[in-house]
Motif scaffolding. Sequence first.
Motif, PDB file in Angstrom:
ATOM      1  N   THR A 193       0.621  -1.278  -0.060  1.00 49.19           N
ATOM      2  CA  THR A 193      -0.188  -0.080   0.226  1.00 49.19           C
ATOM      3  C   THR A 193       0.942   1.297  -0.004  1.00 49.19           C
ATOM      4  N   ILE A 194       0.625   2.179  -0.757  1.00 45.46           N
ATOM      5  CA  ILE A 194       1.247   3.413  -1.032  1.00 45.46           C
ATOM      6  C   ILE A 194       0.463   4.558  -0.498  1.00 45.46           C
ATOM      7  N   PHE A 195       0.908   5.512   0.196  1.00 46.87           N
ATOM      8  CA  PHE A 195       0.056   6.506   0.674  1.00 46.87           C
ATOM      9  C   PHE A 195       0.965   7.882   0.868  1.00 46.87           C
ATOM     10  N   GLY A 196       0.169   9.158   0.419  1.00 49.73           N
ATOM     11  CA  GLY A 196       0.821  10.597   0.677  1.00 49.73           C
ATOM     12  C   GLY A 196      -0.388  11.155   1.485  1.00 49.73           C
ATOM     13  N   GLN A 226      -1.424  18.369  -5.972  1.00 52.22           N
ATOM     14  CA  GLN A 226      -0.317  19.189  -5.400  1.00 52.22           C
ATOM     15  C   GLN A 226       0.952  18.452  -5.617  1.00 52.22           C
ATOM     16  N   PRO A 227       2.113  19.331  -5.849  1.00 50.87           N
ATOM     17  CA  PRO A 227       3.320  18.370  -6.200  1.00 50.87           C
ATOM     18  C   PRO A 227       4.034  17.997  -4.949  1.00 50.87           C
ATOM     19  N   GLY A 228       4.505  16.772  -5.030  1.00 56.32           N
ATOM     20  CA  GLY A 228       5.087  15.904  -3.953  1.00 56.32           C
ATOM     21  C   GLY A 228       5.851  16.737  -2.986  1.00 56.32           C
ATOM     22  N   SER A 229       6.291  17.720  -3.402  1.00 55.01           N
ATOM     23  CA  SER A 229       7.295  18.676  -2.334  1.00 55.01           C
ATOM     24  C   SER A 229       6.492  19.264  -1.158  1.00 55.01           C
ATOM     25  N   ARG A 230       5.033  19.130  -1.469  1.00 56.24           N
ATOM     26  CA  ARG A 230       4.187  19.804  -0.440  1.00 56.24           C
ATOM     27  C   ARG A 230       3.488  18.596   0.188  1.00 56.24           C
ATOM     28  N   LEU A 231       4.168  17.158   0.136  1.00 57.49           N
ATOM     29  CA  LEU A 231       3.740  16.513   1.200  1.00 57.49           C
ATOM     30  C   LEU A 231       3.834  16.604   2.451  1.00 57.49           C
ATOM     31  N   SER A 358       9.252   8.734  -4.307  1.00 59.06           N
ATOM     32  CA  SER A 358      10.174   9.932  -4.333  1.00 59.06           C
ATOM     33  C   SER A 358      10.581  10.617  -2.985  1.00 59.06           C
ATOM     34  N   TYR A 359       9.574  10.933  -2.332  1.00 57.50           N
ATOM     35  CA  TYR A 359       9.471  11.376  -1.043  1.00 57.50           C
ATOM     36  C   TYR A 359      10.602  10.625  -0.106  1.00 57.50           C
ATOM     37  N   LEU A 360      10.128   9.594   0.189  1.00 62.21           N
ATOM     38  CA  LEU A 360      10.996   8.692   0.997  1.00 62.21           C
ATOM     39  C   LEU A 360      12.176   8.371   0.584  1.00 62.21           C
ATOM     40  N   ILE A 361      12.699   8.188  -0.726  1.00 66.54           N
ATOM     41  CA  ILE A 361      13.710   7.998  -1.246  1.00 66.54           C
ATOM     42  C   ILE A 361      14.795   9.168  -0.969  1.00 66.54           C
ATOM     43  N   GLU A 362      14.246  10.476  -1.480  1.00 66.73           N
ATOM     44  CA  GLU A 362      15.030  11.833  -1.148  1.00 66.73           C
ATOM     45  C   GLU A 362      15.239  11.857   0.458  1.00 66.73           C
ATOM     46  N   ARG A 374      12.786  16.884 -11.312  1.00 67.61           N
ATOM     47  CA  ARG A 374      12.814  16.218 -10.077  1.00 67.61           C
ATOM     48  C   ARG A 374      11.555  15.698  -9.820  1.00 67.61           C
ATOM     49  N   ILE A 375      11.078  14.480  -9.529  1.00 70.41           N
ATOM     50  CA  ILE A 375       9.518  14.126  -9.477  1.00 70.41           C
ATOM     51  C   ILE A 375       8.885  14.933  -8.445  1.00 70.41           C
ATOM     52  N   LEU A 376       9.667  15.599  -7.330  1.00 74.17           N
ATOM     53  CA  LEU A 376       8.684  16.012  -6.349  1.00 74.17           C
ATOM     54  C   LEU A 376       8.213  17.415  -6.753  1.00 74.17           C
ATOM     55  N   ASP A 377       8.944  18.087  -7.985  1.00 68.07           N
ATOM     56  CA  ASP A 377       8.641  19.349  -8.479  1.00 68.07           C
ATOM     57  C   ASP A 377       7.460  19.411  -9.462  1.00 68.07           C
ATOM     58  N   ILE A 378       7.140  18.159  -9.806  1.00 65.67           N
ATOM     59  CA  ILE A 378       6.205  18.023 -10.861  1.00 65.67           C
ATOM     60  C   ILE A 378       4.774  18.275 -10.290  1.00 65.67           C
ATOM     61  N   VAL A 379       4.069  19.358 -11.035  1.00 63.09           N
ATOM     62  CA  VAL A 379       2.655  19.508 -10.270  1.00 63.09           C
ATOM     63  C   VAL A 379       1.607  18.668 -11.091  1.00 63.09           C
ATOM     64  N   PRO A 380       0.821  17.819 -10.771  1.00 65.81           N
ATOM     65  CA  PRO A 380       0.245  16.899 -11.563  1.00 65.81           C
ATOM     66  C   PRO A 380      -1.106  17.709 -12.106  1.00 65.81           C
ATOM     67  N   ASN A 381      -1.225  17.167 -13.413  1.00 68.58           N
ATOM     68  CA  ASN A 381      -2.498  17.724 -14.177  1.00 68.58           C
ATOM     69  C   ASN A 381      -3.758  17.001 -13.976  1.00 68.58           C
ATOM     70  N   THR A 382      -3.653  15.712 -13.680  1.00 65.17           N
ATOM     71  CA  THR A 382      -4.808  15.023 -13.596  1.00 65.17           C
ATOM     72  C   THR A 382      -4.413  13.962 -12.091  1.00 65.17           C
TER      73      THR A 382
END
Length: 413
Positions: A193-196, A226-231, A358-362, A374-382
């Motif tokens: 199970t993966i969660f954020g 939201q981008p991963g950097s905001r997790l 990516s958050y866990l790895i960083e 960088r994956i965490l900077d990408i803002v999802p569109n959908t």
Amino acid sequence: MSPCWVTSSWVVAPHITRYYLLNRNRETKPYSHVSPIRTSILATITSQQDASSNGAGLFLPSQDSPTTLTRFVLENIRSSKAPEDIVDLISSIQFACKKIASLVSRAGITNLTGLFNEGKSINIQGEEQKKLDVLSNQVLKNALKYSGKMGVIASEEEDVPVTVDESFSGTYVAVFDPLDGSSNLDAAVATGTIFGIFKQEVSCLIEDMADNIEPSQLHCLASTLQPGSRLLAAGYCMYSSSTMMVLSLGHGTHGFTLDPEVGEFVLTHPYMKIPKRGQIYSFNEANYHQWDPVLQEYIENLKSGKNRSGKCYSLRYIGSLVADVHRTLLYGGVFGYPGDKKNPNGKLRLLYECAPMSYLIEQAGGKATNGKQRILDIVPNTTHERQPLILGSEEDVDELMHVYTKYAAKLQV
Ligand SMILES: O=P(O)(O)OC[C@H]1O[C@](O)(COP(=O)(O)O)[C@@H](O)[C@@H]1O
């Protein structure tokens, strides 16, 4: 006397005889026989007990005060490393993961393997839903709902983001893949199970809905994109030879093992650090011919030893993202599901697969990219947007990025 008895007695007799011969000198031991080793352990414990606990019960340093997941989160809150509410969210998620772990481990016994609704139930990604995809999704949704902190939920198994019902609503967003790698489930291969967790930027209350998103509800959708950097927190729970929860609250990545004896996740891997460089690559090489020439060359160089480490890499690929990332986190190296001619954006979903991993790895000192960004900077569109994913040890990912930059001109990228 019938001839068959004669035959069968000759058949049985040798075994009885053999058992008797083998055991004739051995005294029959009571069930509670104490082996010499066990005796010495008990002696040690007793001496420790007397020495250190003034007779107030058994004392075994490591087992005496294990750091459970809840205690760990509470300590993080106390040292204001995490918002108060996070303890309710993580408690709900850990309860759901324990439940899913039990469902997965008993799937074969409880007829929970195979497809849901005889394969007629297809999720928005076009995948046939497994019975446990649907059940795990419900377990996690309910657990999050009753945390009383949840505003919006985005799941791999939900076509669009959904809210929990009004009376329970809160201000957090959960994104999750309830049972990643479920295509491996019936073969009892590791799944997870993966969660954020994000903070919800806007408060909104809506019903579960089909595909007609009302303008007023767009906010809701927005709060999940939201981008991963905001997790605020991210993690995975792996269902394998042991059940492990790997979590980050933004201050390092930590591993907890489920102790089936007490039903608690116990801190076993504090401050996980991915090795600077590994010697394992993890890609589905069946797609090799669909890859761009730069990636093909990079993989050839890993295999041949023509890389910065000068070492020949081994290939390990389970085909379950959680399991492949978990091994990469512990042993180092590089994992990738790149874009290719067939799937230019790869297969993995940005919001609830690529970003939390990516958050866990960083947080463990590694790197994660889509080959350009960088994956965490990408803002999802959908909600279900896919992104190529390359993650792992810093030096391994850097080497790949270096090759891409060097050949960028060649690829007219
Ligand atoms: O079989 P492939 O194409 O290599 O894909 C494997 C990838 O697909 C997944 O199974 C997709 O996950 P889901 O099962 O959640 O859809 C990942 O766990 C894994 O990394």
